[in-house]
Scaffold this motif. Structure first.
Motif, PDB file in Angstrom:
ATOM      1  N   ILE A   1      -6.208  -6.484  -3.555  1.00  0.00           N
ATOM      2  CA  ILE A   1      -6.681  -6.227  -2.561  1.00  0.00           C
ATOM      3  C   ILE A   1      -5.191  -6.848  -1.572  1.00  0.00           C
ATOM      4  O   ILE A   1      -5.045  -8.015  -1.629  1.00  0.00           O
ATOM      5  CB  ILE A   1      -7.771  -6.970  -1.786  1.00  0.00           C
ATOM      6  N   GLU A   2      -4.496  -5.780  -0.773  1.00  0.00           N
ATOM      7  CA  GLU A   2      -3.500  -6.202   0.016  1.00  0.00           C
ATOM      8  C   GLU A   2      -3.876  -6.327   1.188  1.00  0.00           C
ATOM      9  O   GLU A   2      -4.521  -5.258   2.064  1.00  0.00           O
ATOM     10  CB  GLU A   2      -2.169  -5.275  -0.270  1.00  0.00           C
ATOM     11  N   ARG A   3      -3.895  -7.389   1.711  1.00  0.00           N
ATOM     12  CA  ARG A   3      -4.584  -7.909   3.091  1.00  0.00           C
ATOM     13  C   ARG A   3      -3.745  -7.859   4.223  1.00  0.00           C
ATOM     14  O   ARG A   3      -2.774  -9.012   4.370  1.00  0.00           O
ATOM     15  CB  ARG A   3      -5.234  -9.334   2.982  1.00  0.00           C
ATOM     16  N   GLY A   4      -3.678  -7.241   5.126  1.00  0.00           N
ATOM     17  CA  GLY A   4      -2.983  -7.229   6.391  1.00  0.00           C
ATOM     18  C   GLY A   4      -3.599  -8.129   7.410  1.00  0.00           C
ATOM     19  O   GLY A   4      -4.611  -8.509   7.334  1.00  0.00           O
ATOM     20  N   PRO A   5      -3.025  -8.107   8.612  1.00  0.00           N
ATOM     21  CA  PRO A   5      -3.695  -9.147   9.734  1.00  0.00           C
ATOM     22  C   PRO A   5      -4.803  -8.350  10.094  1.00  0.00           C
ATOM     23  O   PRO A   5      -5.693  -9.101  10.690  1.00  0.00           O
ATOM     24  CB  PRO A   5      -2.410  -8.953  10.604  1.00  0.00           C
ATOM     25  N   HIS A   6      -5.058  -7.034   9.916  1.00  0.00           N
ATOM     26  CA  HIS A   6      -6.140  -6.236  10.266  1.00  0.00           C
ATOM     27  C   HIS A   6      -6.934  -5.566   9.408  1.00  0.00           C
ATOM     28  O   HIS A   6      -8.282  -5.064   9.802  1.00  0.00           O
ATOM     29  CB  HIS A   6      -5.736  -5.458  11.380  1.00  0.00           C
ATOM     30  N   SER A   7      -6.433  -5.367   8.391  1.00  0.00           N
ATOM     31  CA  SER A   7      -7.221  -4.200   7.252  1.00  0.00           C
ATOM     32  C   SER A   7      -6.803  -4.803   5.774  1.00  0.00           C
ATOM     33  O   SER A   7      -5.750  -5.240   5.512  1.00  0.00           O
ATOM     34  CB  SER A   7      -7.110  -2.851   7.616  1.00  0.00           C
ATOM     35  N   ASP A   8      -7.785  -4.283   4.917  1.00  0.00           N
ATOM     36  CA  ASP A   8      -7.421  -4.451   3.722  1.00  0.00           C
ATOM     37  C   ASP A   8      -7.305  -3.073   3.104  1.00  0.00           C
ATOM     38  O   ASP A   8      -7.567  -2.252   3.199  1.00  0.00           O
ATOM     39  CB  ASP A   8      -8.805  -4.880   2.971  1.00  0.00           C
ATOM     40  N   ARG A   9      -6.043  -3.162   1.766  1.00  0.00           N
ATOM     41  CA  ARG A   9      -5.855  -2.094   1.200  1.00  0.00           C
ATOM     42  C   ARG A   9      -6.106  -2.380  -0.509  1.00  0.00           C
ATOM     43  O   ARG A   9      -5.538  -3.253  -0.619  1.00  0.00           O
ATOM     44  CB  ARG A   9      -4.455  -1.383   1.603  1.00  0.00           C
ATOM     45  N   ALA A  10      -6.904  -1.577  -1.221  1.00  0.00           N
ATOM     46  CA  ALA A  10      -7.284  -1.770  -2.562  1.00  0.00           C
ATOM     47  C   ALA A  10      -6.727  -0.820  -3.500  1.00  0.00           C
ATOM     48  O   ALA A  10      -6.944   0.304  -3.272  1.00  0.00           O
ATOM     49  CB  ALA A  10      -8.780  -1.959  -2.721  1.00  0.00           C
ATOM     50  N   SER A  11      -6.294  -1.466  -4.683  1.00  0.00           N
ATOM     51  CA  SER A  11      -6.006  -0.384  -5.589  1.00  0.00           C
ATOM     52  C   SER A  11      -6.299  -1.060  -7.194  1.00  0.00           C
ATOM     53  O   SER A  11      -6.257  -2.234  -7.330  1.00  0.00           O
ATOM     54  CB  SER A  11      -4.399  -0.052  -5.621  1.00  0.00           C
ATOM     55  N   ILE A  12      -6.637  -0.123  -8.073  1.00  0.00           N
ATOM     56  CA  ILE A  12      -6.836  -0.672  -9.266  1.00  0.00           C
ATOM     57  C   ILE A  12      -5.511  -0.793  -9.897  1.00  0.00           C
ATOM     58  O   ILE A  12      -4.882   0.338 -10.227  1.00  0.00           O
ATOM     59  CB  ILE A  12      -7.873   0.082 -10.092  1.00  0.00           C
ATOM     60  N   LEU A  13      -5.193  -1.672 -10.402  1.00  0.00           N
ATOM     61  CA  LEU A  13      -3.914  -2.059 -11.496  1.00  0.00           C
ATOM     62  C   LEU A  13      -4.310  -1.972 -12.855  1.00  0.00           C
ATOM     63  O   LEU A  13      -5.283  -2.512 -13.265  1.00  0.00           O
ATOM     64  CB  LEU A  13      -3.120  -3.257 -11.019  1.00  0.00           C
ATOM     65  N   SER A  14      -3.179  -0.962 -13.511  1.00  0.00           N
ATOM     66  CA  SER A  14      -3.789  -1.108 -15.217  1.00  0.00           C
ATOM     67  C   SER A  14      -2.324  -1.530 -15.977  1.00  0.00           C
ATOM     68  O   SER A  14      -2.401  -1.267 -17.098  1.00  0.00           O
ATOM     69  CB  SER A  14      -3.870   0.414 -15.236  1.00  0.00           C
ATOM     70  N   SER A  15      -1.411  -2.142 -15.345  1.00  0.00           N
ATOM     71  CA  SER A  15      -0.485  -2.367 -16.423  1.00  0.00           C
ATOM     72  C   SER A  15      -0.453  -3.508 -17.336  1.00  0.00           C
ATOM     73  O   SER A  15       0.127  -3.889 -18.287  1.00  0.00           O
ATOM     74  CB  SER A  15       0.907  -2.848 -15.444  1.00  0.00           C
ATOM     75  N   ILE A  16      -1.563  -4.278 -16.923  1.00  0.00           N
ATOM     76  CA  ILE A  16      -2.004  -5.531 -18.137  1.00  0.00           C
ATOM     77  C   ILE A  16      -2.844  -4.800 -18.936  1.00  0.00           C
ATOM     78  O   ILE A  16      -3.908  -4.339 -18.645  1.00  0.00           O
ATOM     79  CB  ILE A  16      -2.730  -6.574 -17.341  1.00  0.00           C
ATOM     80  N   VAL A  17      -2.507  -4.737 -20.207  1.00  0.00           N
ATOM     81  CA  VAL A  17      -3.180  -4.058 -21.231  1.00  0.00           C
ATOM     82  C   VAL A  17      -4.114  -5.012 -22.299  1.00  0.00           C
ATOM     83  O   VAL A  17      -5.223  -4.531 -23.138  1.00  0.00           O
ATOM     84  CB  VAL A  17      -2.789  -3.111 -22.136  1.00  0.00           C
ATOM     85  N   GLU A  18      -3.739  -6.263 -21.956  1.00  0.00           N
ATOM     86  CA  GLU A  18      -4.508  -7.129 -23.134  1.00  0.00           C
ATOM     87  C   GLU A  18      -4.520  -8.600 -22.571  1.00  0.00           C
ATOM     88  O   GLU A  18      -3.298  -9.043 -21.869  1.00  0.00           O
ATOM     89  CB  GLU A  18      -3.701  -7.111 -24.532  1.00  0.00           C
ATOM     90  N   VAL A  19      -5.481  -9.243 -22.483  1.00  0.00           N
ATOM     91  CA  VAL A  19      -5.252 -10.598 -21.898  1.00  0.00           C
ATOM     92  C   VAL A  19      -5.972 -11.705 -22.960  1.00  0.00           C
ATOM     93  O   VAL A  19      -7.113 -11.423 -23.385  1.00  0.00           O
ATOM     94  CB  VAL A  19      -6.250 -10.849 -20.601  1.00  0.00           C
ATOM     95  N   GLN A  20      -5.233 -12.627 -23.355  1.00  0.00           N
ATOM     96  CA  GLN A  20      -5.703 -13.796 -24.349  1.00  0.00           C
ATOM     97  C   GLN A  20      -5.783 -15.141 -23.833  1.00  0.00           C
ATOM     98  O   GLN A  20      -5.074 -15.281 -22.682  1.00  0.00           O
ATOM     99  CB  GLN A  20      -4.636 -13.744 -25.479  1.00  0.00           C
TER     100      GLN A  20
END
Ligand code: CS2
Length: 468
Positions: free
Chosen positions: A85-104
């Protein structure tokens, strides 16, 4: 009265295998980057740059946790996907990120060594905090560090063993890195670039020295191989990223229409400046706004002193005043005056060509964003090391020019006051901190923990005492 939430359909959980069937953007990618110390900052910064730059889907990240394994538990079932969520002074913009493919879990050293030694792996990035490097005030690996010493024994034992003992893996970042590099050398998997993304001046150079020093303790050949085949890249990283709150999960759910148990909130601004070689290749990060420069030092100083220095001053000052966030502390007239004075001093030692006026104005705007709840308690962690990098060099430069700077003395005094008054937060020199506080002259003793040169200046030490 009816409970409306009971009528709402629960959201479907965020899952990569379901999304990738509908949208190719979420397809997995081959692992070519290993990250150490996954936290909100990595997810808002390097992972975001890779996500945006890697449109051909060639650069997947295998990320390992640092102090806490929680992110691995949360992102595992989501296949590494999460909402930014990229949060500006007045609004939010959301995107789903997929570059992380494995978390350990970082403790899964078996898997770490495996991905480090794969020929496809070309880059290792790190966000392990200033304290994770275990270097002393001179930037040298701390020879007295007990955990490092135990890791030397563990690694030497694993080299000698036919079957390495899975229960006796190294626990420090430097120890694990050296073990991974040893496996890569053995397998002949080729050069690698290690990119430090922590707020330390000349971070890549400091890391190179730490890794080669540690390697020299366990195997001289390994040390030589690291010197010739491993690139260490220096970077300036910048994006203010607070801890996620429960309410942010609901916001993410509304914005993406699925249940994400681990979204990240960050500001809209982002900066990444890099300097170094990538012999194994790299994503075209510049396509997402990163910049490659030959002389990174002025940019490092500008960011560490103006942004991070002001953060540390505001954190210690604000906590003393009973404030909670950076926006509140900069909104306090005295907090604001203190950082303006500090910036005036710092700017005397920065090149004017770096548009310092504009940079300061932009910082104030970023600090004042009331929708970014950046907690002072989060920033006050590890203050001893932070003051060393963010404030001490400016105080020393002033002394060299024959001045005792009041703004820097205030920065030390506010921290000392907080410590003397009993405020505690995780700090790597904790035992010494207590000894300093209990000593007859806590102000001088605390200053000595941060910087010996400053502590040995009668004028500066007494300016700190007066400011206390
Ligand atoms: C902060 C940094 O926690 C801290 O010490 O000063 O995390 C800061 O928010 C980032 O460096 C911004 O890029």
């Amino acid at each position: 009265m009816q409970n409306n939430s009971a009528l709402l359909q629960p959201l479907e959980p965020l899952r990569r295998n379901e999304l990738e069937r509908m949208d190719l953007r979420y397809r997995t990618r081959p692992i070519r980057i290993v990250h150490i110390g996954i936290g909100n900052f990595h997810r808002a910064h390097q992972a975001w740059y890779t996500d945006r730059a890697d449109t051909n889907r060639e650069w997947g990240i295998a990320a390992f946790t640092g102090r806490h394994p929680d992110v691995a538990r949360e992102l595992g079932p989501q296949g590494g996907l999460y909402t930014l969520i990229e949060r500006g002074p007045h609004s939010d913009r959301a995107s789903i990120l997929s570059s992380i493919v494995e978390v350990q879990d970082g403790a899964n050293v078996t898997r770490f060594v495996e991905v480090m030694s794969e020929p496809g792996t070309a880059i290792v990035t790190l966000t392990v905090t200033e304290a994770g490097y275990r270097v002393n005030a001179d930037g040298e690996l701390n020879r007295d560090d007990q955990e490092l010493r135990s890791d030397v024994v563990r690694i030497a034992a694993s080299f000698a063993a036919v079957e390495p003992d899975n229960h006796n893996w190294p626990t420090t970042v430097i120890g694990r890195l050296v073990l991974g590099l040893a496996a890569r050398k053995r397998k002949g998997s080729g050069p690698l670039s290690i990119v430090s993304c922590d707020n330390i001046p000349s971070n890549g150079t400091v890391l190179r020295r730490a890794v080669t020093t540690f390697a020299s303790w366990v195997d001289k050949d390994l040390e030589r191989w690291i010197e010739s085949d491993v690139d260490f890249v220096c970077t300036v990283v910048d994006r203010i990223t607070p801890a996620t709150k429960i309410a942010d999960r609901e916001i993410a759910g509304k914005l993406i229409g699925a249940c994400d148990v681990s979204p990240v909130v960050t500001e809209q601004f982002s900066e990444w400046i890099l300097s170094g070689e990538f012999r194994g290749g790299r994503p075209q990060w510049e396509a997402a706004g990163a910049r490659f420069v030959t002389d990174i030092e002025p940019y490092e100083r500008r960011k560490l002193w103006l942004l991070n220095g002001a953060h540390t001053i505001l954190a210690n000052f604000g906590l003393q005043r009973g404030l909670t966030t950076i926006a509140e502390a900069v909104g306090d007239p005295e907090g604001f005056r203190r950082i303006e004075e500090f910036w005036n001093t710092a700017c005397r030692h920065l090149p004017a060509a770096l548009d310092l006026g504009e940079y300061r104005a932009a910082l104030l705007e970023r600090f004042r964003n009331p929708r970014i709840e950046h907690l002072l308690s989060q920033i006050a962690r590890d203050s001893t090391t932070k003051l060393r990098y963010r404030v001490a060099p400016i105080a020393r430069a002033e002394l060299r020019d024959g001045r005792v700077d009041r703004a820097c003395a205030f920065a030390f005094a506010t921290w000392a006051r907080l410590m003397i008054d009993g405020y505690r937060t995780p700090d790597p020199v904790d035992p010494n901190l207590e000894i300093a506080i209990e000593s007859g002259n806590p102000s001088d003793a605390l200053l000595r923990l941060v910087d010996r040169e400053l502590a040995s200046s009668q004028e500066f030490a007494s300016a700190v005492r007066r400011a206390l």
